[in-house]
Write a protein that holds these residues in place. Structure first.
Motif, PDB file in Angstrom:
ATOM      1  N   LEU A  74      -6.832 -42.949 155.687  1.00 51.79           N
ATOM      2  CA  LEU A  74      -6.761 -42.667 157.115  1.00 51.79           C
ATOM      3  C   LEU A  74      -6.601 -41.169 157.357  1.00 51.79           C
ATOM      4  O   LEU A  74      -6.020 -40.456 156.533  1.00 51.79           O
ATOM      5  N   ASP A  75      -7.125 -40.716 158.494  1.00 51.68           N
ATOM      6  CA  ASP A  75      -6.890 -39.342 158.947  1.00 51.68           C
ATOM      7  C   ASP A  75      -5.550 -39.316 159.687  1.00 51.68           C
ATOM      8  O   ASP A  75      -5.365 -40.050 160.667  1.00 51.68           O
ATOM      9  N   VAL A  76      -4.627 -38.499 159.214  1.00 54.27           N
ATOM     10  CA  VAL A  76      -3.281 -38.457 159.774  1.00 54.27           C
ATOM     11  C   VAL A  76      -3.101 -37.155 160.553  1.00 54.27           C
ATOM     12  O   VAL A  76      -3.388 -36.065 160.039  1.00 54.27           O
ATOM     13  N   GLU A  77      -2.622 -37.265 161.784  1.00 58.10           N
ATOM     14  CA  GLU A  77      -2.392 -36.102 162.651  1.00 58.10           C
ATOM     15  C   GLU A  77      -0.913 -35.731 162.580  1.00 58.10           C
ATOM     16  O   GLU A  77      -0.038 -36.547 162.878  1.00 58.10           O
ATOM     17  N   LEU A  78      -0.657 -34.473 162.162  1.00 55.56           N
ATOM     18  CA  LEU A  78       0.720 -34.018 162.002  1.00 55.56           C
ATOM     19  C   LEU A  78       0.774 -32.519 162.249  1.00 55.56           C
ATOM     20  O   LEU A  78      -0.039 -31.771 161.698  1.00 55.56           O
ATOM     21  N   CYS A  79       1.721 -32.075 163.068  1.00 56.37           N
ATOM     22  CA  CYS A  79       1.907 -30.648 163.377  1.00 56.37           C
ATOM     23  C   CYS A  79       0.614 -29.997 163.864  1.00 56.37           C
ATOM     24  O   CYS A  79       0.269 -28.882 163.467  1.00 56.37           O
ATOM     25  N   GLY A  80      -0.097 -30.693 164.726  1.00 55.02           N
ATOM     26  CA  GLY A  80      -1.315 -30.129 165.302  1.00 55.02           C
ATOM     27  C   GLY A  80      -2.507 -30.090 164.369  1.00 55.02           C
ATOM     28  O   GLY A  80      -3.545 -29.531 164.712  1.00 55.02           O
ATOM     29  N   ARG A  81      -2.399 -30.635 163.183  1.00 55.30           N
ATOM     30  CA  ARG A  81      -3.498 -30.656 162.219  1.00 55.30           C
ATOM     31  C   ARG A  81      -3.860 -32.094 161.896  1.00 55.30           C
ATOM     32  O   ARG A  81      -3.025 -32.995 161.936  1.00 55.30           O
ATOM     33  N   VAL A  82      -5.125 -32.293 161.556  1.00 57.84           N
ATOM     34  CA  VAL A  82      -5.604 -33.604 161.132  1.00 57.84           C
ATOM     35  C   VAL A  82      -5.856 -33.530 159.627  1.00 57.84           C
ATOM     36  O   VAL A  82      -6.769 -32.838 159.171  1.00 57.84           O
ATOM     37  N   VAL A  83      -5.020 -34.208 158.864  1.00 55.13           N
ATOM     38  CA  VAL A  83      -5.151 -34.243 157.407  1.00 55.13           C
ATOM     39  C   VAL A  83      -6.085 -35.389 157.061  1.00 55.13           C
ATOM     40  O   VAL A  83      -5.769 -36.556 157.307  1.00 55.13           O
ATOM     41  N   LEU A  84      -7.240 -35.064 156.512  1.00 58.20           N
ATOM     42  CA  LEU A  84      -8.297 -36.053 156.319  1.00 58.20           C
ATOM     43  C   LEU A  84      -8.066 -36.888 155.064  1.00 58.20           C
ATOM     44  O   LEU A  84      -7.607 -36.402 154.042  1.00 58.20           O
ATOM     45  N   GLY A  85      -8.451 -38.172 155.163  1.00 55.40           N
ATOM     46  CA  GLY A  85      -8.498 -39.052 154.000  1.00 55.40           C
ATOM     47  C   GLY A  85      -7.195 -39.230 153.262  1.00 55.40           C
ATOM     48  O   GLY A  85      -7.173 -39.172 152.028  1.00 55.40           O
ATOM     49  N   CYS A  86      -6.102 -39.466 153.975  1.00 56.46           N
ATOM     50  CA  CYS A  86      -4.811 -39.678 153.317  1.00 56.46           C
ATOM     51  C   CYS A  86      -4.678 -41.137 152.887  1.00 56.46           C
ATOM     52  O   CYS A  86      -5.019 -42.057 153.638  1.00 56.46           O
ATOM     53  N   GLY A  87      -4.200 -41.356 151.677  1.00 49.86           N
ATOM     54  CA  GLY A  87      -3.978 -42.714 151.193  1.00 49.86           C
ATOM     55  C   GLY A  87      -2.710 -43.305 151.798  1.00 49.86           C
ATOM     56  O   GLY A  87      -1.634 -42.715 151.702  1.00 49.86           O
ATOM     57  N   VAL A  88      -2.841 -44.483 152.420  1.00 46.83           N
ATOM     58  CA  VAL A  88      -1.705 -45.173 153.039  1.00 46.83           C
ATOM     59  C   VAL A  88      -1.669 -46.590 152.476  1.00 46.83           C
ATOM     60  O   VAL A  88      -2.619 -47.354 152.645  1.00 46.83           O
ATOM     61  N   LEU A  89      -0.581 -46.937 151.795  1.00 48.36           N
ATOM     62  CA  LEU A  89      -0.425 -48.271 151.226  1.00 48.36           C
ATOM     63  C   LEU A  89      -0.012 -49.266 152.305  1.00 48.36           C
ATOM     64  O   LEU A  89       0.778 -48.945 153.199  1.00 48.36           O
ATOM     65  N   SER A 125       4.471 -17.521 157.632  1.00 44.25           N
ATOM     66  CA  SER A 125       4.665 -17.488 159.086  1.00 44.25           C
ATOM     67  C   SER A 125       4.420 -18.852 159.722  1.00 44.25           C
ATOM     68  O   SER A 125       4.565 -18.999 160.932  1.00 44.25           O
ATOM     69  N   LEU A 126       4.056 -19.846 158.936  1.00 41.12           N
ATOM     70  CA  LEU A 126       3.810 -21.178 159.501  1.00 41.12           C
ATOM     71  C   LEU A 126       5.058 -21.727 160.184  1.00 41.12           C
ATOM     72  O   LEU A 126       4.963 -22.502 161.151  1.00 41.12           O
ATOM     73  N   PHE A 127       6.255 -21.332 159.708  1.00 39.21           N
ATOM     74  CA  PHE A 127       7.484 -21.846 160.297  1.00 39.21           C
ATOM     75  C   PHE A 127       7.775 -21.211 161.662  1.00 39.21           C
ATOM     76  O   PHE A 127       8.682 -21.666 162.362  1.00 39.21           O
ATOM     77  N   ASP A 128       7.008 -20.170 162.018  1.00 34.76           N
ATOM     78  CA  ASP A 128       7.154 -19.566 163.344  1.00 34.76           C
ATOM     79  C   ASP A 128       6.171 -20.154 164.344  1.00 34.76           C
ATOM     80  O   ASP A 128       6.234 -19.834 165.538  1.00 34.76           O
ATOM     81  N   LEU A 129       5.233 -20.985 163.878  1.00 36.25           N
ATOM     82  CA  LEU A 129       4.261 -21.598 164.783  1.00 36.25           C
ATOM     83  C   LEU A 129       4.964 -22.588 165.706  1.00 36.25           C
ATOM     84  O   LEU A 129       5.864 -23.320 165.266  1.00 36.25           O
ATOM     85  N   PRO A 130       4.569 -22.639 166.987  1.00 32.14           N
ATOM     86  CA  PRO A 130       5.214 -23.594 167.913  1.00 32.14           C
ATOM     87  C   PRO A 130       5.075 -25.038 167.455  1.00 32.14           C
ATOM     88  O   PRO A 130       6.008 -25.827 167.617  1.00 32.14           O
ATOM     89  N   VAL A 131       3.901 -25.408 166.857  1.00 34.70           N
ATOM     90  CA  VAL A 131       3.707 -26.798 166.443  1.00 34.70           C
ATOM     91  C   VAL A 131       4.655 -27.179 165.302  1.00 34.70           C
ATOM     92  O   VAL A 131       4.920 -28.356 165.083  1.00 34.70           O
ATOM     93  N   VAL A 132       5.184 -26.177 164.598  1.00 31.47           N
ATOM     94  CA  VAL A 132       6.127 -26.450 163.509  1.00 31.47           C
ATOM     95  C   VAL A 132       7.561 -26.242 163.977  1.00 31.47           C
ATOM     96  O   VAL A 132       8.430 -27.091 163.754  1.00 31.47           O
TER      97      VAL A 132
END
Length: 384
Positions: A74-89, A125-132
């Motif tokens: 499944l494509d998982v949406e997290l912190c404003g990003r779509v992580v493609l093809g994640c394995g979900v049991l 600097s990712l920890f300074d992003l608003p989505v994070v």
């Protein structure tokens, strides 16, 4: 009791376009959803989308087995990003309807990929992003955990690459050759940046920084021998480091195109150098010519005491000994589990011990191993 307990870290995660309440668990290697959640939200996909993976054993923190019926990509949406093809049991529902309100578990396979993508684009600097920074505290802390684990992994393993195999790789003079190297499993199935060491390669060999693909912990690095004499690269020689690479930004006039795959067949001849060849290849440039001749003459005089390669252990019949036991009952121990990521390494080492005749096989095909037992890929090795 409220003073002794806190609420579980939860958030709503988009999985395959469906909003799934999930528990954020940095101690879980996989992400899961319950069977009822699958039937309620993904049954329309059809059972053919549910893949089986009987080779994987899922266990809880207390060691109990967790039954599951398959997995989805499944494509998982997290912190404003779509992580493609994640394995979900897809796991069986626990008794008592404990997971009715929170049917999902967001594990490290998704969290670490999300961190890697964010870090590749924004660095620390990712920890300074608003989505994070504005994400739930459980997600923010999970990304910090990924950052710490990533830094520890780099410091422990260093991304070093070594010559693969048990025999030396010969590089003829005036030629370029693709040398098979091994690296950490964390770089598998990706493209990495190879960089030679600052001190250079042995015997004047040259290698340039290059992008190389890694498959199952193996990559092929172009090495050039600019001299006229053949050079041997011995097994396990460190010839550089690898690191992840990401496309952060492209100039306006440059556009990204689809990757075109091509297969190149190469024939690598690996030979086992003789003791004399190894003695001749030793770098004694720090000595005078006369001292070099004396050292080589001394080594050649006693060349029979040297092993030709790592598996050349030799055998001595000068002395024998017995190991007294309390009784004649064979020693048997419970096998130690080997992580799936180490299967190929363990099997390669066992084959090396077989070649060196450290291990012997029985008529039934089992291996006789002195002092320990292993269970690797359904092959049982019994201790004697």
């Amino acid at each position: 009791m409220s003073r002794f307990m806190s609420t579980c870290p939860q958030l709503i995660v988009g999985m395959g376009g469906v909003k799934v309440p999930c528990l954020v668990d940095t101690g879980s290697m996989v992400s899961t959803i319950t069977e009822s959640c699958f039937l309620r939200n993904f049954e329309s996909w059809g059972q053919e989308q549910l893949r089986s993976c009987h080779w994987l054993q899922l266990r809880a923190a207390n060691g109990l087995s967790i039954p599951y019926i398959g997995y989805l990509e499944l494509d998982v949406e997290l912190c404003g990003r779509v992580v493609l093809g994640c394995g979900v049991l897809v796991v069986k529902d626990p008794p008592g309807g404990l997971c009715a309100q929170v049917p999902g578990v967001l594990g490290m396979n998704v969290l670490s990929r999300c961190y890697q993508e964010l870090f590749g684009q924004h660095g620390m600097s990712l920890f300074d992003l608003p989505v994070v920074s504005q994400a739930p505290s459980s997600v923010f802390q999970a990304l910090q955990h990924c950052c710490y684990a990533d830094s520890q992994s780099v410091s422990d393993q260093g991304g070093r690459v070594k010559v693969r195999g048990r025999r030396a790789c010969r590089i003829p003079g005036g030629t370029m050759k693709l040398v098979a190297v091994t690296c950490s499993a964390q770089y598998s199935n990706g493209t990495v940046l190879f960089e030679p060491p600052d001190a250079g390669l042995p015997a004047g060999l040259l290698a340039s920084p290059s992008l190389v693909p890694v498959e199952r912990g193996t990559a092929y690095v172009p090495v050039v021998n600019v001299g006229t004499v053949d050079v041997l690269l011995y097994a396990s020689t460190v010839i550089g480091t690898v690191s992840w690479v990401y496309v952060v930004s492209l100039p306006p006039e440059v556009t990204e195109v689809q990757v075109v795959s091509a297969r190149v067949n190469t024939q690598a001849v690996l030979v086992s150098p003789t003791i004399l060849e190894q003695i001749e290849s030793i770098d004694l440039s720090v000595l005078s010519v006369g001292e070099q001749d004396k050292v080589r003459a001394l080594l050649e005089k006693y060349l029979t005491v040297f092993s030709r390669h790592e598996g050349d252990l030799g055998c001595s019949n000068l002395i024998s000994h017995d190991i007294p036991l309390l009784d004649d009952v064979p020693v048997r121990q419970r096998y130690r589990r080997v992580p799936p990521s180490e299967y190929e390494v363990v099997k390669a080492h066992i084959n090396q011990l077989l070649d060196a005749q450290v291990l012997g096989s029985t008529e039934g095909g089992s291996l006789l191993v002195v002092g320990f037992s292993l269970n690797v890929c359904c092959d049982t090795y019994e201790a004697v």
